[in-house]
Design an enzyme around this catalytic site. Structure first.
Site, PDB file in Angstrom:
ATOM      1  CG  LEU A 231      -1.882  -1.208   1.302  1.00 48.08           C
ATOM      2  CD1 LEU A 231      -2.761  -1.099   2.546  1.00 48.08           C
ATOM      3  CD2 LEU A 231      -2.753  -1.333   0.054  1.00 48.08           C
TER       4      LEU A 231
ATOM      5  CD  GLN B 192      -5.277  -8.578 -10.956  1.00 43.69           C
ATOM      6  OE1 GLN B 192      -6.306  -8.795 -10.325  1.00 43.69           O
ATOM      7  NE2 GLN B 192      -4.743  -7.365 -11.020  1.00 43.69           N
TER       8      GLN B 192
ATOM      9  CG  HIS C 234      -3.089   1.169  -2.442  1.00 41.94           C
ATOM     10  ND1 HIS C 234      -1.725   1.036  -2.534  1.00 41.94           N
ATOM     11  CD2 HIS C 234      -3.607   0.370  -3.406  1.00 41.94           C
ATOM     12  CE1 HIS C 234      -1.434   0.192  -3.492  1.00 41.94           C
ATOM     13  NE2 HIS C 234      -2.546  -0.221  -4.050  1.00 41.94           N
TER      14      HIS C 234
ATOM     15  CB  SER D 218       2.369  -1.736  -5.709  1.00 48.05           C
ATOM     16  OG  SER D 218       1.194  -1.338  -5.025  1.00 48.05           O
TER      17      SER D 218
HETATM   18  P1  AMP Z   1      -3.677  -2.289  -6.804  1.00 52.03           P
HETATM   19  O1  AMP Z   1      -3.247  -2.642  -5.420  1.00 52.03           O
HETATM   20  O2  AMP Z   1      -2.567  -1.836  -7.687  1.00 52.03           O
HETATM   21  O3  AMP Z   1      -4.561  -3.343  -7.425  1.00 52.03           O
HETATM   22  O4  AMP Z   1      -4.610  -1.009  -6.650  1.00 52.03           O
HETATM   23  C1  AMP Z   1      -5.735  -1.010  -5.805  1.00 52.03           C
HETATM   24  C2  AMP Z   1      -6.544   0.229  -6.084  1.00 52.03           C
HETATM   25  O5  AMP Z   1      -5.750   1.388  -5.816  1.00 52.03           O
HETATM   26  C3  AMP Z   1      -6.995   0.338  -7.552  1.00 52.03           C
HETATM   27  O6  AMP Z   1      -8.331   0.812  -7.605  1.00 52.03           O
HETATM   28  C4  AMP Z   1      -6.026   1.334  -8.123  1.00 52.03           C
HETATM   29  O7  AMP Z   1      -6.524   2.048  -9.232  1.00 52.03           O
HETATM   30  C5  AMP Z   1      -5.823   2.257  -6.933  1.00 52.03           C
HETATM   31  N1  AMP Z   1      -4.562   3.011  -7.089  1.00 52.03           N
HETATM   32  C6  AMP Z   1      -3.337   2.509  -7.353  1.00 52.03           C
HETATM   33  N2  AMP Z   1      -2.441   3.510  -7.518  1.00 52.03           N
HETATM   34  C7  AMP Z   1      -3.133   4.661  -7.357  1.00 52.03           C
HETATM   35  C8  AMP Z   1      -2.778   6.040  -7.414  1.00 52.03           C
HETATM   36  N3  AMP Z   1      -1.532   6.440  -7.684  1.00 52.03           N
HETATM   37  N4  AMP Z   1      -3.750   6.962  -7.197  1.00 52.03           N
HETATM   38  C9  AMP Z   1      -5.026   6.578  -6.934  1.00 52.03           C
HETATM   39  N5  AMP Z   1      -5.421   5.292  -6.871  1.00 52.03           N
HETATM   40  C10 AMP Z   1      -4.496   4.349  -7.080  1.00 52.03           C
END
Ligand code: AMP
Length: 287
Positions: A35, A63, A39, A188
């Site tokens: 995170l 995925q 997030h 991440s």
């Molecule tokens: P992930 O853990 O990469 O699957 O992301 C989980 C959620 O966090 C998804 O809805 C992403 O679009 C969101 N997210 C990831 N990076 C960002 C960011 N830089 N700004 C806003 N939301 C993000």
């Protein structure tokens, strides 16, 4: 914060949250962990708009393509728990792959068409994995509102359509992209980057800024905007562009011009790390 790993526990915990809040609203933020502030902005939005907040951490194997980074995807569970706890999250669901995909599971959700565009074109099967796992999570946790990041704009388009097509009874909310001070979209995967790659990666947001600048000067033709973005990207020859497109944010189909609004999206490989970024172009106001 309560942490549960099984579907049965998650269902019971959500029920308890609902009872505890006199049937108040449940906000849900699905993540793959590792995170960062992006997030956490989703968690903050959920806390602001809902009575209880549920987060999931699940690195979803379906995925990832066979040659992608599933095995080495960053896993920082202890740190993630501390962050979520400090932000007042009520429930963390962190299932195993076996819990989410019981032996012999062969049911998938495929949002046809939109799933084959942008990242779906370069990562075949990626969005089938995403829509399947998100459908399962929605089914188990039954949230009232689910929060996603604009960072993954194609994912938002796929999931919006899934929610509509399958009549999920929830509201999907999208939060803006959180960036580092120099413009790099938080991800991440940024932790894979060497200092030199981190510097090169700035070219993605710079290319999008160039598009925004030209739009503000009334350039509306998509090919001209794409050429300008590609010219910026070419300034970092070590960065390999996967796609650089201007599309309809809902269908992800390419548009000829941006007068009705559009999404400018870019994906590129820096070193061995694939990064994505985008900007939303608002519809032009005509007098
Ligand atoms: P992930 O853990 O990469 O699957 O992301 C989980 C959620 O966090 C998804 O809805 C992403 O679009 C969101 N997210 C990831 N990076 C960002 C960011 N830089 N700004 C806003 N939301 C993000």
């Amino acid at each position: 914060m309560r942490i549960v790993t099984t579907i049965a526990e998650a269902r019971a915990a959500v029920r308890a949250l609902r009872d505890g809040n006199q049937a108040g609203s449940i906000g849900f933020v699905p993540t793959m962990g590792a995170l960062h502030a992006g997030h956490m902005s989703l968690v903050c939005a959920a806390r602001g708009q809902c009575d209880a907040v549920v987060v999931s951490i699940f690195v979803n194997p379906t995925q990832f393509g066979p040659n992608e980074d599933f095995a080495k995807y960053p896993r920082t569970f202890e740190q993630d728990c501390a962050l979520l706890e400090s932000e007042g999250v009520d429930l963390l669901f962190a299932p195993s792959a076996d819990e989410m995909y019981p032996l012999g599971a062969s049911t998938f959700v495929d949002v046809e068409g939109v799933s084959d565009r942008l990242d779906g074109l370069s990562r075949p099967g990626h969005f089938r994995g995403v829509s399947t796992v998100v459908a399962k999570l929605f089914h188990v946790l039954a949230p009232d509102k689910a929060f996603f990041g604009q960072k993954d704009a194609a994912q938002v388009a796929v999931l919006r359509k899934m929610v509509r097509d399958l009549h999920f009874s929830l509201e999907l909310l999208v939060c803006p992209i959180k960036r580092e001070a120099d413009g790099l979209a938080m991800s991440s995967r940024n932790r894979y980057l060497s200092p030199e790659e981190r510097r090169r990666a700035l070219v993605l947001s710079k290319a999008l800024w160039r598009v925004e600048e030209l739009v503000s000067e009334n350039v509306v033709a998509a090919p001209a905007l794409i050429d300008a973005a590609l010219a910026v990207l070419a300034g970092e020859p070590e960065v390999r562009v996967d796609y650089c497109k201007i599309v309809d944010p809902e269908t992800l189909e390419e548009v000829a011009d941006v007068r009705k609004g559009a999404l400018a999206a870019v994906a590129a490989v820096v070193g061995t790390t694939r990064l994505i970024d985008n900007t939303v172009i608002a519809p032009l106001v005509t007098a």
